[in-house]
Scaffold this motif. Structure first.
Motif, PDB file in Angstrom:
ATOM      1  N   UNK A  77       0.964  -1.228   0.042  1.00 22.25           N
ATOM      2  CA  UNK A  77       0.007   0.042  -0.153  1.00 22.25           C
ATOM      3  C   UNK A  77       0.928   1.025  -0.040  1.00 22.25           C
ATOM      4  N   UNK A  78       0.181   2.506  -0.491  1.00 18.01           N
ATOM      5  CA  UNK A  78       1.059   3.599  -0.558  1.00 18.01           C
ATOM      6  C   UNK A  78       1.287   4.176   0.841  1.00 18.01           C
ATOM      7  N   UNK A  79       0.748   3.839   1.980  1.00 17.50           N
ATOM      8  CA  UNK A  79       1.241   4.455   3.177  1.00 17.50           C
ATOM      9  C   UNK A  79       2.289   3.394   3.956  1.00 17.50           C
ATOM     10  N   UNK A  80       1.914   2.176   4.120  1.00 17.88           N
ATOM     11  CA  UNK A  80       2.893   1.570   4.900  1.00 17.88           C
ATOM     12  C   UNK A  80       4.212   1.254   4.255  1.00 17.88           C
ATOM     13  N   UNK A  81       4.163   1.060   2.839  1.00 22.82           N
ATOM     14  CA  UNK A  81       5.649   1.009   2.114  1.00 22.82           C
ATOM     15  C   UNK A  81       6.461   2.211   2.452  1.00 22.82           C
ATOM     16  N   UNK A  82       6.023   3.418   2.020  1.00 22.51           N
ATOM     17  CA  UNK A  82       6.873   4.507   2.275  1.00 22.51           C
ATOM     18  C   UNK A  82       7.381   4.641   3.774  1.00 22.51           C
ATOM     19  N   UNK A  83       6.250   4.342   4.720  1.00 24.41           N
ATOM     20  CA  UNK A  83       6.555   4.450   6.148  1.00 24.41           C
ATOM     21  C   UNK A  83       7.770   3.657   6.413  1.00 24.41           C
ATOM     22  N   UNK A  84       7.841   2.218   5.841  1.00 23.20           N
ATOM     23  CA  UNK A  84       8.769   1.219   6.259  1.00 23.20           C
ATOM     24  C   UNK A  84      10.145   1.938   5.651  1.00 23.20           C
ATOM     25  N   UNK A  85      10.180   2.561   4.399  1.00 21.53           N
ATOM     26  CA  UNK A  85      11.230   2.896   3.830  1.00 21.53           C
ATOM     27  C   UNK A  85      11.967   4.103   4.722  1.00 21.53           C
ATOM     28  N   UNK A  86      11.121   4.965   5.158  1.00 29.19           N
ATOM     29  CA  UNK A  86      11.348   6.152   6.108  1.00 29.19           C
ATOM     30  C   UNK A  86      12.184   5.458   7.358  1.00 29.19           C
ATOM     31  N   UNK A  88      13.825   3.015   7.700  1.00 31.03           N
ATOM     32  CA  UNK A  88      15.146   2.257   7.226  1.00 31.03           C
ATOM     33  C   UNK A  88      16.256   3.343   6.927  1.00 31.03           C
ATOM     34  N   UNK A  89      15.752   4.464   6.997  1.00 34.41           N
ATOM     35  CA  UNK A  89      16.615   5.566   6.703  1.00 34.41           C
ATOM     36  C   UNK A  89      17.570   5.979   7.864  1.00 34.41           C
ATOM     37  N   UNK A  90      18.770   6.237   7.616  1.00 29.74           N
ATOM     38  CA  UNK A  90      19.731   6.364   8.822  1.00 29.74           C
ATOM     39  C   UNK A  90      20.355   7.681   8.886  1.00 29.74           C
ATOM     40  N   UNK A  91      20.028   8.817   8.105  1.00 28.18           N
ATOM     41  CA  UNK A  91      20.610  10.327   8.062  1.00 28.18           C
ATOM     42  C   UNK A  91      20.238  10.739   9.320  1.00 28.18           C
ATOM     43  N   UNK A  92      20.935  12.097   9.523  1.00 25.32           N
ATOM     44  CA  UNK A  92      20.413  13.189  10.425  1.00 25.32           C
ATOM     45  C   UNK A  92      19.118  13.578  10.188  1.00 25.32           C
ATOM     46  N   UNK A  93      18.784  13.523   8.853  1.00 27.49           N
ATOM     47  CA  UNK A  93      17.559  14.007   8.607  1.00 27.49           C
ATOM     48  C   UNK A  93      17.168  13.105   7.378  1.00 27.49           C
ATOM     49  N   UNK A  94      15.827  12.966   6.928  1.00 30.37           N
ATOM     50  CA  UNK A  94      15.454  12.151   5.836  1.00 30.37           C
ATOM     51  C   UNK A  94      14.508  13.222   5.022  1.00 30.37           C
TER      52      UNK A  94
END
Length: 172
Positions: A77-86, A88-94
């Protein structure tokens, strides 16, 4: 002498975006090329595309170690998939942007400038288009009703395109 560069993440969800991912990649890289004090990771999360999106992303990742790919085993879905991607990000900001080229990557340096000024969230807001007056009026009414019944103020005319400091994402 090793110079430490702050890591920033760019997350973009994909679903059947074979026509867009290479241009998006090129535009992102061009937009951040002058930001020499930062290192970037580009996370493409594919939501089980049925076209050649994943193959094109694999080619990008093979030539650029900054490109990371998450390939979902099914469509989440268009909410859970991007949420999971976010998550997984490890930057000081995304920085979150859609892969359909509706969100201009050229705004990324502006987002970073506002973040450097101390803002923890920097969001883009879409201007009203002349051709969609009815849609804009309906959306405006929807947000007004939603604001009236909610304890949280909703940012109107935003699709999530923006920069989120890690302290905000840690709350997720």
């Amino acid at each position: 002498l090793m110079v430490y560069k702050t890591l920033l993440s760019i997350v973009t969800p994909c679903y059947n975006e074979e026509d867009n991912v290479e241009e998006l990649y090129t535009r992102i890289k061009s937009s951040v090329s002058d930001l020499e004090t930062y290192q970037f990771e580009l996370i493409f999360i594919d939501n089980h595309s049925q076209d050649n999106t994943v193959e094109k992303l694999k080619k990008l990742a093979a030539t650029d170690p900054a490109v990371k790919i998450i390939v979902n085993s099914r469509n989440f879905g268009h909410i859970r998939s991007p949420y999971y991607g976010i998550l997984q990000s490890s930057g000081a900001a995304t920085i979150y942007l859609a892969s359909d080229l509706q969100d201009p990557p050229e705004l990324i340096p502006d987002f970073i400038k506002h973040w450097e000024d101390g803002y923890k969230i920097v969001m883009a807001v879409k201007p009203a288009s002349k051709g969609a007056a009815l849609v804009h009026a309906l959306r405006k009414t929807y947000y007004r009703v939603l604001d009236g019944i909610s304890d949280v103020t909703i940012l109107k005319d935003s699709n999530g395109f923006g920069l989120y400091d890690h302290v905000v994402l840690d709350h997720l």
